[in-house]
Scaffold this active site. Structure first.
Site, mmCIF file in Angstrom:
data_model
loop_
_atom_site.group_PDB
_atom_site.id
_atom_site.type_symbol
_atom_site.label_atom_id
_atom_site.label_comp_id
_atom_site.label_asym_id
_atom_site.label_seq_id
_atom_site.Cartn_x
_atom_site.Cartn_y
_atom_site.Cartn_z
ATOM 1 N N GLU A 170 66.505 23.360 69.645
ATOM 2 C CA GLU A 170 66.862 23.532 71.069
ATOM 3 C C GLU A 170 67.155 22.186 71.734
ATOM 4 O O GLU A 170 68.135 22.051 72.465
ATOM 5 C CB GLU A 170 65.746 24.266 71.825
ATOM 6 N N HIS A 265 75.803 31.448 65.157
ATOM 7 C CA HIS A 265 74.598 31.395 64.310
ATOM 8 C C HIS A 265 74.890 31.861 62.891
ATOM 9 O O HIS A 265 74.044 31.750 62.015
ATOM 10 C CB HIS A 265 73.482 32.233 64.923
HETATM 11 ZN ZN LIG Z 1 71.187 27.097 68.737
#
Ligand SMILES: [Zn+2]
EC number: 3.4.24.-
Lengths: 343, 91
Positions: A170, A265
């Protein structure tokens, strides 16, 4: 004697200080004024010299700045940001608060010690996290200015602060935002996600002091809940084997397998495999030469929001050659990584 | 046309992939008048939602289907009743 003495030239002051017609105290003040004015001039010269040195060595000054502040807020299961500030997160009895504080501080240390970077923006930006976001929220994210972490539903996922690679992932989105500024779709989106996985994994390996052979290269291993484990899922993604059965989110392994509109992703699989392959081919630590090449490629060239994977691959090849001109093995390893995924 | 089918996708875990799904269903009439209005305006122009913060990553999106029309909108534009209608499952 008023301060207006400073505008009288020193030679006049010196002359006046010897004038017997003036009182002894006035003459003494004139001598003092000459002395002060001399010291002030010296101070100004020193300040000018300092400014000149500072201007030519500004990058060095940034690294001398204090470690960035790390702050933690509690959303108390709402989705209202940032939530209630936690005054002493380091010693909190709340595990999520304590973990997010400690691991975020360590990510700051990782970027500082390994890459000489001062926080997310390289200018000491405060690293802010909100925990207990939402109810049984199965996610962690970077919202453009802070991290937020859900508790997980306790079945598919546990508390997202349990993954130090998730925390590194993150925060790295913040680093990308302040460097290459990659978009979040197409090739750039997949690269954006991959860079967060690469640095998240590097951070996890650095913290455990693991070399590339010892590392498991899994992303999200520590946030998998009992329900996922029961079905044989041991991680979100596996950088060494992106399509593996034990991945909850199995990915393509070749660039040619990426399809238009694919979630970043998933399209991050090929660049993840390229990085891992380069690291394993060279050996040693992931945050060594290969990590340095990836970091320079991310931060050393200004923003390129729509960068293609092909262009990023070319850049890492070029950077490997520039940074390690006398170590052909680095370039060869980077090349092996990209070749494996068809780039 | 009253039924709304919801799918939540994205997030750091990549919801919407082969194993990880998040789905829900509700009737438009179950929503408050204000939320119904929000949904109507989302379908009228799904691109008109307020932009996400630049640099944002790993946020959820919602695919909302009404009849034959499906829109995909960022989580911050979705009424909380719709957000809480989904259930996360493994497949
Ligand atoms: Zn990410």
């Amino acid at each position: 004697m008023p301060c207006s003495c400073f505008i009288i030239p020193n030679d006049v002051l010196t002359k006046l200080s010897q004038d017997k017609k003036l009182s002894a105290s006035v003459r003494k003040r004139m001598v003092d004024t000459v002395q002060i004015s001399h010291e002030l001039r010296e101070l100004r010269n020193q300040a000018a010299r300092f400014t000149s040195v500072a201007a030519t060595r500004a990058d060095g000054l940034v690294t001398l700045a204090a470690a960035p502040s790390v702050t933690v807020y509690d959303c108390k299961h709402t989705q209202t940001l940032p939530g209630t500030p936690i005054p002493k997160p380091k010693t909190s009895s709340d595990g999520s608060v304590k973990r997010s504080f400690n691991q975020t501080s360590k990510v700051a240390k990782f970027y500082e010690q390994v890459f000489n970077r001062n926080s997310i923006d390289d200018h000491g930006m405060t690293m802010m996290s909100s925990v207990h976001f939402g109810q049984s929220y199965n996610n962690a994210m970077w919202n453009g200015s802070q991290m937020l972490y859900g508790d997980g539903d306790g079945s598919i996922f546990v508390d997202f602060t349990r993954g130090n690679d998730v925390i590194g992932h993150e925060l790295t989105h913040g680093v990308t935002q302040h460097s290459l500024q990659l978009a979040y779709s197409g090739d750039a989106g997949g690269l954006n996600e991959s860079i967060s996985d690469c640095f998240g994994s590097m951070f996890r390996q650095w913290e455990a002091n693991q070399n590339v052979k010892k590392a498991d290269w899994l992303i999200g291993r520590d946030i998998m809940g009992p329900g996922s484990k029961k079905k044989g899922f041991t991680c979100l993604r596996d950088m060494a084997d992106p399509a593996a059965k034990h991945c909850l989110a199995p990915q393509p392994t070749k660039y040619s397998q990426i399809t238009p509109g694919m979630d970043p992703h998933y399209s991050s699989g090929p660049p993840n495999l390229a990085f891992c392959t380069a690291c394993v081919t060279l050996g040693g630590n992931s945050w060594g030469p290969i990590g340095q090449v990836w970091y320079r490629s991310l931060t050393g060239f200004g923003p390129t929001p729509n960068m293609t994977m092909k262009a990023f691959a070319a850049r890492t090849r070029q950077v490997a050659h520039t940074m390690y001109p006398s170590t052909a093995a680095v370039s060869a390893a980077v090349n092996a990584g990209w070749t494996k995924v068809g780039l | 046309m009253d039924r709304l089918k919801i799918e939540r996708v994205g997030g750091v875990a990549g919801f919407g992939g082969p194993h990880l799904k998040s789905r829900g269903e509700l009737a438009l009439s179950d929503l408050s008048p204000a939320d119904q209005k929000t949904v109507e305006s989302l379908f009228a122009d799904p691109k008109k939602v307020p932009a996400s913060h630049p640099g944002q990553a790993d946020a959820f999106s919602y695919r909302i289907t009404r009849g034959s029309q499906t829109i995909e909108v960022p989580e911050h534009a979705v009424p909380s009743t719709i957000k809480s209608s989904v259930k996360d499952v493994l497949e």
